[in-house]
Every structure is written in structure tokens, then in C-alpha cells.
Design an enzyme around this catalytic site. Sequence first.
Site, short mmCIF file in Angstrom:
data_model
loop_
_atom_site.label_atom_id
_atom_site.label_comp_id
_atom_site.label_asym_id
_atom_site.label_seq_id
_atom_site.Cartn_x
_atom_site.Cartn_y
_atom_site.Cartn_z
CB VAL A 24 -0.96 0.00 1.22
CG1 VAL A 24 -0.20 -0.03 2.54
CG2 VAL A 24 -1.89 1.21 1.17
CB SER A 25 0.99 4.26 0.37
OG SER A 25 1.35 5.61 0.24
CD1 TRP A 26 8.14 4.98 0.51
CD2 TRP A 26 8.07 2.90 1.36
NE1 TRP A 26 9.44 4.57 0.71
CE2 TRP A 26 9.42 3.30 1.23
CE3 TRP A 26 7.78 1.64 1.87
CZ2 TRP A 26 10.47 2.48 1.61
CZ3 TRP A 26 8.84 0.82 2.24
CH2 TRP A 26 10.16 1.23 2.11
N GLY A 77 3.48 -0.14 -1.90
CA GLY A 77 3.08 -0.60 -3.23
C GLY A 77 4.22 -0.54 -4.21
CB THR A 105 0.97 2.20 -4.78
OG1 THR A 105 2.37 2.42 -4.73
CG2 THR A 105 0.64 1.17 -5.85
#
Length: 286
Positions: free
Chosen positions: A108-110, A112, A134
Amino acid sequence: MTETTEETSTATYEMIDAGGRTLRVAHWRLDQASDHPPILFFNGIGANIEAVAPLAEKLTERAFVMFDMPGVGDSPEPSMPYNPFTMCWTATHVLDRLGLDVVDVMGVSWGGAMAQHFALQHPKRTRRVVLAATTAGMLMVPGKPAALTKMIDPRRYVDPEFMNEHFMTLYGGMTKRPGSKAQHIGRLKPPSPRGYLYQLIAMLGWTSLPALPFLDKEVLIMMGGEDSIVPPVNGKILAAAIRHSRLEMFEDGGHLFLLTHADESVAMLRDFLDAPDTAAELKRAA
């Protein structure tokens, strides 16, 4: 070498030496028989294991593995900077310590971005990939400046008033679910200044975009329609670059839709992870 082990009713926590680093690792249901490969999860920047533990607890039919990055949660301070290559290599050592070979990779996000890199760097250990909220790294459409400046400010972890004041700017749709805001803040533990800094600089100059057309895996891309940190157009960029990808949008979801829309997210994950392998079928047909 495993140094310490702590078991809870839902997870087992261990301090594991992997690739020259000591990391706090959590895993769920590794001792239970399952027809599904485990999920290796890469968390968002500065986020400790507990922030996403509710997702792991809901996926009751499969094992789940996650670790705190160096200087985050209860993992010791990093002695030197790292990059996606070295951290993904370290993640394979964590899997080796746990006796795991092939996994479904999710971030998730970073995290990802880390999941993309892991799948590209270690394709033989990757079955499927899930990318949530992401981007493809530096080649991305940036979020709103107000959200990005607050996102990189470590005060969001150490100053409750700062987090409370800017929560809507940071995470959008989460405030629409009663109680979810307080529950999320209560699970957070601030990273060390060095740990947070090393996470920030780890992705400098990194992009997966040139390599994504060669990612020969089934990929689920999940985006929040109200995400002010990672605009949903980044999901469309990923989907256009990855051949065997599926893009799903949570129209009223913010950056933390995995938690605010937990039931919908889990149902979507199961639908994707349990579906027939169309990429393999296409290969055989060719």
C-alpha cells in the site's frame, strides 16, 4: 536466527535476523493448513505493523506476513540507508526464515512501490500482486500539495493535535466511517527520525514504469477515488503499463480505503487471489 517470539491470539511477532538486518516480523496462521499461498505485505511509509493488522486478521483463510521497516515500529534503527533492491532482497531472507517459497505480494502506498519491485526482482517467488493506493514511483501524478507536505511531516506520528487537525487532508474518506479515525490513530507508533528519513530517501529516483510491461503476473490495482495523496489517475497509469492487470476504484475512498472499506476490500482481494490464472492460460494458448 530468530531472537524472540511473542504470540498473541491473532498473530505471532518475532525479531528475525535477515540479510544483515534485524526486523520485527508479524505473521498470521502460518501453522494452519491452507490451499492459498501466504501474502507478503509491504506497509506504507512510517507505518508500523499494527496499522494494517486488521486487514490481516480479516483474511482468515490464508497466511499473512508483514514486517516493520528499519527504524519503524519495533524494528531497530537502520545503520545505513537502503533502497528497493536491498530491502526486497532482505524480504526474501525473511521468507526463508519462515520457510516460505512462493507468496502473493501486496503493498500500500510506499509499500506498493516495494511490492512492484519485489515482483520484478523475484518473479519466481511471486504468484500474484496487489497494489493499493500507489504509483510507479517518480514518474507519477503528484497529490495535492497540502496533503503531500503534511504526509512527509513526521509530526503526524508524534503530535496527536497535528494528526487530528489534518486527518481529512491526509486520508480523505476515512472520516466518513464512524470510529475509524480514532481506531487508526490509536494503532500508530511513531518511527524514529532516522528510520523515517531513510524510508523517504529510499525511493528517490526510483520508478518501475519502464519495467512494468515485463511484469508477467496477474495484478490487482486498487485506488481511492478521493485519495488526495495518490490521485486515482496513477492507478490508470499502472493499469496501462501492466498487461495482466485489473483496476478497481473505491469512488468514495481516501488513502486508507483498505481500512475504511475493509469488508469491500477483503471481498475484492479474495475474488482476485482465488480466480483462475488467466496469464498462465494465455501463455499455454500462445
